[in-house]
Scaffold this motif. Structure first.
Motif, short mmCIF file in Angstrom:
data_model
loop_
_atom_site.label_atom_id
_atom_site.label_comp_id
_atom_site.label_asym_id
_atom_site.label_seq_id
_atom_site.Cartn_x
_atom_site.Cartn_y
_atom_site.Cartn_z
N ARG A 158 0.82 -1.21 0.00
CA ARG A 158 0.00 0.00 0.00
C ARG A 158 0.86 1.26 0.00
N THR A 159 2.08 1.18 0.52
CA THR A 159 2.92 2.38 0.65
C THR A 159 4.17 2.31 -0.21
N ASP A 160 4.26 1.33 -1.09
CA ASP A 160 5.47 1.13 -1.89
C ASP A 160 5.07 0.65 -3.27
N HIS A 161 5.96 0.86 -4.26
CA HIS A 161 5.62 0.51 -5.64
C HIS A 161 5.92 -0.94 -5.99
N HIS A 162 6.58 -1.69 -5.11
CA HIS A 162 6.92 -3.07 -5.41
C HIS A 162 5.75 -4.02 -5.13
N LEU A 163 5.87 -5.23 -5.67
CA LEU A 163 4.95 -6.29 -5.32
C LEU A 163 5.27 -6.81 -3.93
N THR A 164 4.26 -7.29 -3.23
CA THR A 164 4.48 -7.95 -1.95
C THR A 164 5.16 -9.30 -2.17
N SER A 165 5.51 -9.97 -1.09
CA SER A 165 6.10 -11.30 -1.22
C SER A 165 5.12 -12.26 -1.87
N TYR A 166 3.84 -12.14 -1.52
CA TYR A 166 2.83 -12.98 -2.17
C TYR A 166 2.74 -12.65 -3.66
N GLY A 167 2.78 -11.38 -4.00
CA GLY A 167 2.78 -10.99 -5.41
C GLY A 167 3.97 -11.54 -6.14
N ASN A 168 5.13 -11.56 -5.49
CA ASN A 168 6.32 -12.13 -6.10
C ASN A 168 6.23 -13.64 -6.24
N TYR A 169 5.54 -14.29 -5.31
CA TYR A 169 5.34 -15.73 -5.47
C TYR A 169 4.51 -16.01 -6.73
N LEU A 170 3.47 -15.19 -6.97
CA LEU A 170 2.67 -15.34 -8.18
C LEU A 170 3.52 -15.12 -9.43
#
Length: 374
Positions: free
Chosen positions: A191-203
């Protein structure tokens, strides 16, 4: 008495200016803003040459703006004032539903985008090994449902279409649907950063391995540990200091690879951990993944079944590489923003089986460091 009241506002204003000037003059000079994650301007160098050229005046203006007492307070007041007066859509960072702070769309520079992909394509042809491009969509594109009612259009789809026409020797791995459909299973973007979360990176990891018909670890293979208090770069650039922090997750598969961090002529730093938990002490906790930005990072996992992977990348690869480490014996991560040696010569000494170009969409339309790819 009436005359005194007449001049009272002006008197208060003058006292305020005098107090601010004295505080500016005698307060310690801050070198770095933890909230804004940037170095602040120092005291200007005063010389006859600088004064005559106008450089001293410019430095003084930057110094005053950066060192003004209560700067964080005033930055926040300005941000919330713009929001309250209906100027959310005019800002560089949107204040969105569910507490999301999302970068507004950047104006796509088609020439920079074309040059980047053309260089990637030519380098892949030169190496003669399979090569893929993963373009990570912007948060605004992925999280359209939380955007303010009035916002500029994100150009991710158009850029994907353009990439399909430019690439001849590089396969474009389309991860848009995998990420969008994965939203039902968890939070894919911070919510406060432009990167994917760890879950997003797993996807992202799952989609890339599937595209290569390769195996990948199941979600339940990881021990997930959550850490609160993560304030990302969008929070730092917005001034919305009252927004709640993110939670950053470490997905640990129990690997113990050899990780080497390399920066120019500095002595390489070697460890056996993908996660640098000392960064949890900072507001920006994203560098817990591979210690943040480095010119080159190598990950050696002799237990992996895959071969050697060369990753030409930006910071979006930091977290993703902690997943890829389970499947490749050697991963060589090259960040062209800092790496100034010949990548071709490196590959000649360290042969690779595949190349992965991994970039955030916004960087592909603004960054020109692919010119160093040779």
């Amino acid at each position: 008495m009436k005359k005194l009241y007449h001049f009272l506002p002006a008197l208060v204003f003058l006292v305020f200016l005098a107090a601010m000037a004295l505080l500016l003059l005698f307060s310690p000079v801050r070198e770095y803003s933890e909230n804004e994650k940037r170095y602040l301007a120092g005291r200007p160098e005063v010389s006859a040459e600088n004064i005559l050229s106008g450089e001293a005046q410019k430095e003084l203006e930057k110094f005053t703006a950066d060192q003004i007492p209560g700067r964080d307070f005033f930055v926040g007041v300005n941000a919330y004032w713009n929001l309250a007066t209906g100027r959310n859509a005019a800002q560089d960072i949107y204040y969105c539903d569910e507490g999301y702070l999302i970068n507004a769309p950047k104006q796509a520079d088609e020439k920079i985008f074309t040059d980047n992909l053309t260089r990637f394509d030519q380098f892949a042809e030169k190496l003669g090994v399979p090569a893929d491009l993963v373009m990570v969509p912007t948060t605004g594109y992925l999280m359209e449902e939380v955007l303010p009612a009035f916002h500029k259009e994100y150009q991710d789809d158009a850029l994907y279409d353009l990439a399909g026409t430019l690439l001849e020797n590089v396969r474009l791995v389309d991860v848009r649907d995998a990420l969008k459909q994965g939203k039902d299973g968890g939070q894919i973007c911070y919510r406060t950063d432009h990167h994917l979360t760890s879950y997003g990176n797993y996807l992202l990891y799952e989609a890339y391995q599937k595209a290569n018909n390769a195996t990948y670890l199941s979600r339940d293979a990881y021990e997930v540990t959550s850490y609160d208090g993560f304030y990302g770069t969008d929070w730092s650039g917005s001034g919305y200091w009252l927004v709640d922090p993110d939670t950053v997750e470490v997905w640990d598969a129990g690997l113990a690879p050899t990780v080497t961090l390399i920066d120019g002529g500095a002595e390489p730093k070697v460890s056996n951990d993908l996660f640098y938990l000392s960064h949890l002490e900072n507001l920006d906790k994203y560098p817990i993944f591979l210690d943040g930005n480095h010119a080159m990072v190598t990950i050696h996992n002799p237990d992996a079944q895959g071969g050697n992977l060369l990753v030409i990348r930006d910071s979006y690869a930091h977290c993703l590489s902690t997943f890829l480490a389970a499947d490749y014996q050697n991963i060589y991560l090259v960040d062209l923003r800092y790496y100034r040696q010949s990548v071709s010569e490196f590959v000649a000494e360290h042969p690779v089986d595949r190349v992965l170009y991994l970039y955030g969409m916004d960087n592909l339309i603004t960054d020109t460091n692919s010119a160093w790819l040779q």
